[in-house]
Motif scaffolding. Structure first.
Motif, short mmCIF file in Angstrom:
data_model
loop_
_atom_site.label_atom_id
_atom_site.label_comp_id
_atom_site.label_asym_id
_atom_site.label_seq_id
_atom_site.Cartn_x
_atom_site.Cartn_y
_atom_site.Cartn_z
N LYS A 130 7.51 8.98 11.68
CA LYS A 130 7.62 10.08 12.65
C LYS A 130 7.12 9.66 14.02
N SER A 131 6.18 8.70 14.06
CA SER A 131 5.55 8.31 15.32
C SER A 131 5.46 6.80 15.42
N LEU A 132 5.96 6.27 16.54
CA LEU A 132 5.92 4.84 16.81
C LEU A 132 5.38 4.65 18.22
N GLU A 157 14.53 -3.23 14.95
CA GLU A 157 15.60 -2.78 14.06
C GLU A 157 15.13 -2.49 12.63
N PRO A 158 14.29 -3.35 12.02
CA PRO A 158 13.84 -3.09 10.64
C PRO A 158 13.06 -1.78 10.47
N LEU A 159 12.53 -1.23 11.56
CA LEU A 159 11.76 0.01 11.45
C LEU A 159 12.64 1.20 11.08
N LYS A 160 13.94 1.07 11.23
CA LYS A 160 14.87 2.13 10.82
C LYS A 160 14.81 2.36 9.32
N LYS A 161 14.36 1.38 8.57
CA LYS A 161 14.27 1.49 7.12
C LYS A 161 13.05 2.30 6.68
N LEU A 191 0.87 -1.17 0.00
CA LEU A 191 0.00 0.00 0.00
C LEU A 191 0.91 1.23 0.00
N GLY A 192 1.28 1.67 -1.18
CA GLY A 192 2.29 2.71 -1.35
C GLY A 192 1.94 4.07 -0.78
N LYS A 193 0.66 4.38 -0.59
CA LYS A 193 0.27 5.69 -0.07
C LYS A 193 -0.10 5.67 1.41
N LEU A 194 -0.06 4.49 2.03
CA LEU A 194 -0.46 4.37 3.43
C LEU A 194 0.48 5.17 4.32
N LYS A 195 -0.10 6.01 5.17
CA LYS A 195 0.68 6.85 6.08
C LYS A 195 0.51 6.43 7.54
N LYS A 196 -0.70 6.01 7.90
CA LYS A 196 -0.97 5.66 9.30
C LYS A 196 -1.51 4.23 9.38
N LEU A 197 -0.87 3.44 10.26
CA LEU A 197 -1.27 2.06 10.44
C LEU A 197 -1.45 1.77 11.92
N GLU A 198 -2.65 1.36 12.29
CA GLU A 198 -3.00 1.02 13.67
C GLU A 198 -3.03 -0.51 13.79
N LEU A 199 -2.13 -1.05 14.61
CA LEU A 199 -2.06 -2.49 14.80
C LEU A 199 -2.11 -2.88 16.28
N SER A 200 -2.64 -2.04 17.11
CA SER A 200 -2.63 -2.33 18.55
C SER A 200 -3.54 -3.51 18.88
N ASP A 201 -3.27 -4.13 20.03
CA ASP A 201 -4.07 -5.24 20.54
C ASP A 201 -4.08 -6.45 19.62
N ASN A 202 -2.93 -6.76 19.05
CA ASN A 202 -2.77 -7.98 18.27
C ASN A 202 -1.72 -8.84 18.97
N ARG A 203 -1.19 -9.84 18.28
CA ARG A 203 -0.18 -10.72 18.88
C ARG A 203 1.09 -10.75 18.05
N LEU A 226 4.96 5.15 5.23
CA LEU A 226 4.38 5.12 6.56
C LEU A 226 4.99 6.18 7.47
N THR A 227 4.13 7.00 8.08
CA THR A 227 4.59 8.04 9.01
C THR A 227 4.20 7.75 10.45
N HIS A 228 3.13 7.01 10.68
CA HIS A 228 2.64 6.70 12.03
C HIS A 228 2.33 5.22 12.13
N LEU A 229 2.92 4.58 13.15
CA LEU A 229 2.73 3.15 13.36
C LEU A 229 2.42 2.90 14.83
N ASN A 230 1.28 2.28 15.08
CA ASN A 230 0.88 1.95 16.44
C ASN A 230 0.96 0.43 16.61
N LEU A 231 1.91 0.00 17.44
CA LEU A 231 2.09 -1.42 17.75
C LEU A 231 1.82 -1.70 19.22
N SER A 232 1.12 -0.81 19.89
CA SER A 232 0.89 -0.97 21.32
C SER A 232 0.14 -2.27 21.62
#
Length: 141
Positions: free
Chosen positions: A119-121, A110-114, A66-78, A93-99
């Protein structure tokens, strides 16, 4: 369209003719099938916000490109690792929620450095944030 409650995403989308016009998609509390969200494909070319909160994901390996995706919410998964595919599949991707996932080691971040645009993790309530050297390690940027 955009929200489903315990119905397969595929049922919601088969009546939608223009998936290429969708910019925001919320599929919270839908169930993934072996780590896949049925109907979520690369056809969502203009998708900028995707929310997959509490869908039972174990990994992100089955997410489509998904080349245009900027915000991804993935909280409460495993999710416990395999984040290396994010840079390839979601390059803007500019915002990633892995809470509240199962991330335990700095090395899994480490791979998130790529993700050059990130801007937001959010790692709230992930075990990795309890490590003594978490802040100093540059694991989350």
């Amino acid at each position: 369209m955009g929200y489903c409650s315990k119905r397969r995403a595929n049922e919601e989308w088969k009546n939608t003719a223009c998936v290429d016009t969708v910019r925001e998609l919320v599929l919270d509390n839908c169930r993934s099938n072996e780590g896949k969200i049925e109907g979520l494909t690369e056809e969502f070319v203009n998708l900028e916000f995707l929310s997959l909160i509490n869908v039972g994901l174990l990994s992100v390996s089955n997410l489509p490109r998904l080349g245009k995706l900027k915000k991804l919410e993935l909280s409460d998964n495993r999710i416990s690792g395999g984040l290396d595919v994010l840079a390839e599949k979601l390059p803007n991707l500019t915002h990633l929620n892995l809470s509240r996932n199962k991330l335990k080691d700095i090395s899994t971040l480490e791979p998130l450095k790529k993700l050059d645009s990130l801007k937001s993790l959010d790692l709230f309530n992930c075990e990795v944030t309890n490590l003594n050297d978490y802040r100093e390690s540059d694991g989350g940027r």
